[in-house]
Design an enzyme around this catalytic site. Structure first.
Site, PDB file in Angstrom:
ATOM      1  N   SER A 231       0.833  -1.211   0.000  1.00 46.60           N
ATOM      2  CA  SER A 231       0.000   0.000   0.000  1.00 46.60           C
ATOM      3  C   SER A 231       0.863   1.255   0.000  1.00 46.60           C
ATOM      4  O   SER A 231       0.596   2.222  -0.725  1.00 46.60           O
ATOM      5  CB  SER A 231      -0.893   0.021   1.250  1.00 46.60           C
ATOM      6  OG  SER A 231      -1.826  -1.020   1.185  1.00 46.60           O
TER       7      SER A 231
ATOM      8  N   GLY B  61      -6.058  -3.720  -7.782  1.00 46.49           N
ATOM      9  CA  GLY B  61      -7.168  -2.819  -7.466  1.00 46.49           C
ATOM     10  C   GLY B  61      -6.657  -1.504  -6.911  1.00 46.49           C
ATOM     11  O   GLY B  61      -7.190  -0.433  -7.230  1.00 46.49           O
TER      12      GLY B  61
ATOM     13  N   ASP C 143      -7.023  -8.182   4.369  1.00 47.36           N
ATOM     14  CA  ASP C 143      -6.291  -9.071   3.458  1.00 47.36           C
ATOM     15  C   ASP C 143      -5.804 -10.344   4.146  1.00 47.36           C
ATOM     16  O   ASP C 143      -5.241 -11.223   3.491  1.00 47.36           O
ATOM     17  CB  ASP C 143      -5.095  -8.325   2.858  1.00 47.36           C
ATOM     18  CG  ASP C 143      -5.543  -7.221   1.903  1.00 47.36           C
ATOM     19  OD1 ASP C 143      -6.663  -7.325   1.355  1.00 47.36           O
ATOM     20  OD2 ASP C 143      -4.788  -6.254   1.717  1.00 47.36           O
TER      21      ASP C 143
ATOM     22  N   SER D 219     -13.526   1.206   2.630  1.00 49.10           N
ATOM     23  CA  SER D 219     -12.472   0.947   1.645  1.00 49.10           C
ATOM     24  C   SER D 219     -11.459   2.076   1.592  1.00 49.10           C
ATOM     25  O   SER D 219     -11.790   3.215   1.262  1.00 49.10           O
ATOM     26  CB  SER D 219     -13.097   0.752   0.254  1.00 49.10           C
ATOM     27  OG  SER D 219     -12.087   0.869  -0.733  1.00 49.10           O
TER      28      SER D 219
ATOM     29  N   ARG E 178       1.505   4.235  -3.075  1.00 47.32           N
ATOM     30  CA  ARG E 178       1.291   5.653  -2.754  1.00 47.32           C
ATOM     31  C   ARG E 178       2.570   6.469  -2.941  1.00 47.32           C
ATOM     32  O   ARG E 178       2.525   7.617  -3.376  1.00 47.32           O
ATOM     33  CB  ARG E 178       0.745   5.776  -1.330  1.00 47.32           C
ATOM     34  CG  ARG E 178      -0.737   5.335  -1.243  1.00 47.32           C
ATOM     35  CD  ARG E 178      -1.119   5.025   0.191  1.00 47.32           C
ATOM     36  NE  ARG E 178      -2.535   4.743   0.360  1.00 47.32           N
ATOM     37  CZ  ARG E 178      -3.129   3.571   0.097  1.00 47.32           C
ATOM     38  NH1 ARG E 178      -2.424   2.560  -0.380  1.00 47.32           N
ATOM     39  NH2 ARG E 178      -4.429   3.390   0.298  1.00 47.32           N
TER      40      ARG E 178
ATOM     41  N   ARG F 116      -3.113 -14.165  -2.555  1.00 42.42           N
ATOM     42  CA  ARG F 116      -3.228 -14.465  -1.115  1.00 42.42           C
ATOM     43  C   ARG F 116      -3.866 -15.827  -0.864  1.00 42.42           C
ATOM     44  O   ARG F 116      -3.587 -16.463   0.156  1.00 42.42           O
ATOM     45  CB  ARG F 116      -3.976 -13.349  -0.385  1.00 42.42           C
ATOM     46  CG  ARG F 116      -3.221 -12.033  -0.429  1.00 42.42           C
ATOM     47  CD  ARG F 116      -3.639 -11.051   0.631  1.00 42.42           C
ATOM     48  NE  ARG F 116      -3.268  -9.706   0.231  1.00 42.42           N
ATOM     49  CZ  ARG F 116      -2.048  -9.174   0.357  1.00 42.42           C
ATOM     50  NH1 ARG F 116      -1.061  -9.862   0.894  1.00 42.42           N
ATOM     51  NH2 ARG F 116      -1.808  -7.936  -0.045  1.00 42.42           N
TER      52      ARG F 116
ATOM     53  N   GLN G 262      -9.176   2.236  -0.534  1.00 38.12           N
ATOM     54  CA  GLN G 262      -8.956   2.591  -1.943  1.00 38.12           C
ATOM     55  C   GLN G 262      -9.932   3.673  -2.376  1.00 38.12           C
ATOM     56  O   GLN G 262      -9.556   4.624  -3.062  1.00 38.12           O
ATOM     57  CB  GLN G 262      -9.103   1.347  -2.826  1.00 38.12           C
ATOM     58  CG  GLN G 262      -8.015   0.321  -2.562  1.00 38.12           C
ATOM     59  CD  GLN G 262      -8.193  -0.956  -3.350  1.00 38.12           C
ATOM     60  OE1 GLN G 262      -9.158  -1.119  -4.085  1.00 38.12           O
ATOM     61  NE2 GLN G 262      -7.253  -1.874  -3.193  1.00 38.12           N
TER      62      GLN G 262
HETATM   63  C1  S3P Z   1      -5.623  -1.292  -0.008  1.00 36.50           C
HETATM   64  C2  S3P Z   1      -6.874  -1.321   0.535  1.00 36.50           C
HETATM   65  C3  S3P Z   1      -7.652  -2.562   0.724  1.00 36.50           C
HETATM   66  C4  S3P Z   1      -6.783  -3.814   0.605  1.00 36.50           C
HETATM   67  C5  S3P Z   1      -5.830  -3.735  -0.552  1.00 36.50           C
HETATM   68  C6  S3P Z   1      -4.919  -2.524  -0.418  1.00 36.50           C
HETATM   69  C7  S3P Z   1      -4.939   0.010  -0.158  1.00 36.50           C
HETATM   70  O1  S3P Z   1      -8.650  -2.629  -0.267  1.00 36.50           O
HETATM   71  O2  S3P Z   1      -7.591  -4.954   0.477  1.00 36.50           O
HETATM   72  O3  S3P Z   1      -5.035  -4.894  -0.610  1.00 36.50           O
HETATM   73  O4  S3P Z   1      -3.719   0.034  -0.392  1.00 36.50           O
HETATM   74  O5  S3P Z   1      -5.610   1.040  -0.051  1.00 36.50           O
HETATM   75  P1  S3P Z   1     -10.081  -1.904  -0.076  1.00 36.50           P
HETATM   76  O6  S3P Z   1      -9.846  -0.453  -0.023  1.00 36.50           O
HETATM   77  O7  S3P Z   1     -10.892  -2.310  -1.266  1.00 36.50           O
HETATM   78  O8  S3P Z   1     -10.622  -2.468   1.211  1.00 36.50           O
END
Ligand code: S3P
Length: 446
Positions: A28, A99, A324, A172, A32, A398, A174
């Site tokens: 993560s 994602g 996760d 979320s 970023r 995973r 994200q």
């Molecule tokens: C993440 C947020 C999570 C997580 C993903 C990484 C991030 O997803 O499952 O592996 O870096 O912001 P969600 O925001 O969909 O929960």
């Protein structure tokens, strides 16, 4: 579903896992670091960046949009273009399996007057994008394929985004991050309201880069406000080790008898450590040593010793801080004594695969009693795992790593149908375990 070049692998019972190890950087934070570096003015230097496919794809995307991304020695150097300064690219941006890369970049593209096509692999192309597109469209983003909500998508951004106040309908990070990144490009203040705290790396890093971010806790909700049209300045970032990748090593050390393993420099941000708390509640000998600060994030060395575990109830409120980690927790729960009940798992169904279904099916294939009821998973721990089953990984790194971990202490080997996707987040997984004495086998093609 597996990739066309599926690489199955079998995990055998392992000898005690002993010693100290270091694992790669947090995924993560790595995404970023590249994105904020590209949006900042000046140079950002990143040490410990996770060099896995997901993150590399984000690096390629920001480079295609005009940032300079280069590795010099151990340091990744990003020369950014300032907020709003990225430029249109000719080719589609391919986010592979990620994602996080795709959704965060939607927030960035929203704030630029450009038209960009975004693509992903078959797993990412099935994942819901409406959760991100809906708020971004309120702010002014245009989706060229009207009504379409999965990749591939062509997005048209604008330099006239309007700020919004957005209560997150799903917990979320994200979605939160995409809205905050768009808010960085909007005139005025954009606020995201969280009912459950999700990982806060975006907020921390925005501040680190000099953005004006206010966080106010109100009536059990968290209001995060960013002032738009801000300047970001290039910064140095040290990426701590990924607690979600460390989870597999920690799990292995707990279930393989005689193990005593220390994982160095792991991120222990409280929005990420739900698994470790749960393992302690299960009776796991898990301790955080040498707690310290590393560039605005808390880190520690985590020592794990093999332990007799008992089943526990994991409350729904904890889900965002370990979202996760449920597949690997389910694997550990099978070795515990008594049932482990995990509530509030709706979000697990929309990850790289439907992880709730994939986990339950994989457990059943290996002789473990587990059932799904709505958003709850219950694993009947019997202190032993028969193993001997084949696990369908559905393009999900995973799921692959969780069941290979279980195979290190099951009675018969556990085979996963594909390990290709492990490279998206933790390419060193197999090598690190082999260095600790673990033996994997590549099953012959049927
Ligand atoms: C993440 C947020 C999570 C997580 C993903 C990484 C991030 O997803 O499952 O592996 O870096 O912001 P969600 O925001 O969909 O929960």
């Amino acid at each position: 579903m597996t990739s066309s070049t599926a690489k199955p692998l079998a995990a055998n019972r392992a000898p005690p896992l002993l010693g100290r190890i270091r694992i790669p950087g947090d995924k993560s934070i790595s995404h970023r670091a590249l994105i904020f570096g590209a949006l900042a003015t000046g140079t950002t230097r990143v040490r410990g960046l996770l060099e896995a496919e997901d993150v590399i794809n984000t690096g390629r995307a920001v480079a295609a949009l005009g940032a300079s991304v280069e590795k010099r020695g151990d340091v990744w150097e990003i020369k950014g273009r300032g907020p709003g300064g990225l430029r249109q690219c000719a080719e589609p941006l391919d986010f592979g399996n990620s994602g996080t890369g795709a959704r965060l970049m939607m927030g960035v593209i929203a704030g630029h007057p450009m038209t960009v096509e975004m693509t992903g692999d078959p797993s990412l192309s099935r994942r819901p994008m409406r959760r991100v597109l809906a708020p971004l469209m309120q702010m002014g983003l245009d989706v060229v394929e009207t009504g379409k909500e999965t990749l591939p998508l062509t997005l048209r951004g604008t330099n006239e985004l309007v700020p919004i106040i957005y209560p997150l309908p799903v917990p979320s990070a994200q979605v939160k991050s995409a809205v905050l990144l768009a808010g960085l490009h909007a005139a005025g203040e954009t606020t995201v309201i969280e009912h459950e705290a999700t990982r806060d790396h975006t907020e921390r890093m925005l501040r680190h880069f000099g953005a004006d971010v206010r966080i106010v806790d109100k009536d059990g909700t968290r209001h995060i406000t960013i002032r738009g049209d801000a300047e970001l300045s290039g910064r140095d970032i040290d990426v701590p080790s990924d607690p979600s990748s460390a989870a597999f090593l920690a799990a292995a050390a707990l279930i393989v008898p005689g193990s005593d393993l220390t994982i160095e420099g792991v991120l222990i941000n409280p929005t990420r450590t739900g698994l470790y708390l749960t393992l302690q509640e299960m009776g796991g000998n898990v301790t955080f040593l040498n707690e310290r600060d590393a560039g605005g994030e808390p880190v520690a060395d985590i020592r794990i010793r093999a332990s007799k575990l008992k089943g526990v109830d994991v409350p729904a409120e904890r889900a965002p801080s370990m979202i996760d980690e449920y597949p690997v927790l389910a694997a550990i729960a099978a070795f515990a004594h008594g049932p482990t009940r995990m509530d509030g798992l709706a979000e697990l169904k929309v990850k790289e695969s439907d992880r709730l279904a994939a986990t339950a099916t994989g457990l059943a294939a290996n002789g473990i009693k587990a059932r799904v009821s709505g958003d709850t998973l219950i694993v009947e721990g019997e202190g032993r795992v028969p193993g001997g089953g084949l696990v369908a990984t559905h393009l999900d790194h995973r799921i692959a790593m969780s069941f290979l971990t279980a195979g290190l202490a099951s009675e018969k080997p556990i085979v996963v149908d594909d390990t290709e996707m492990i490279a998206t987040s933790f390419p060193e997984f197999r090598g690190l375990l082999e260095n600790l004495g673990v033996k994997f086998e590549e099953p012959r093609a049927q």
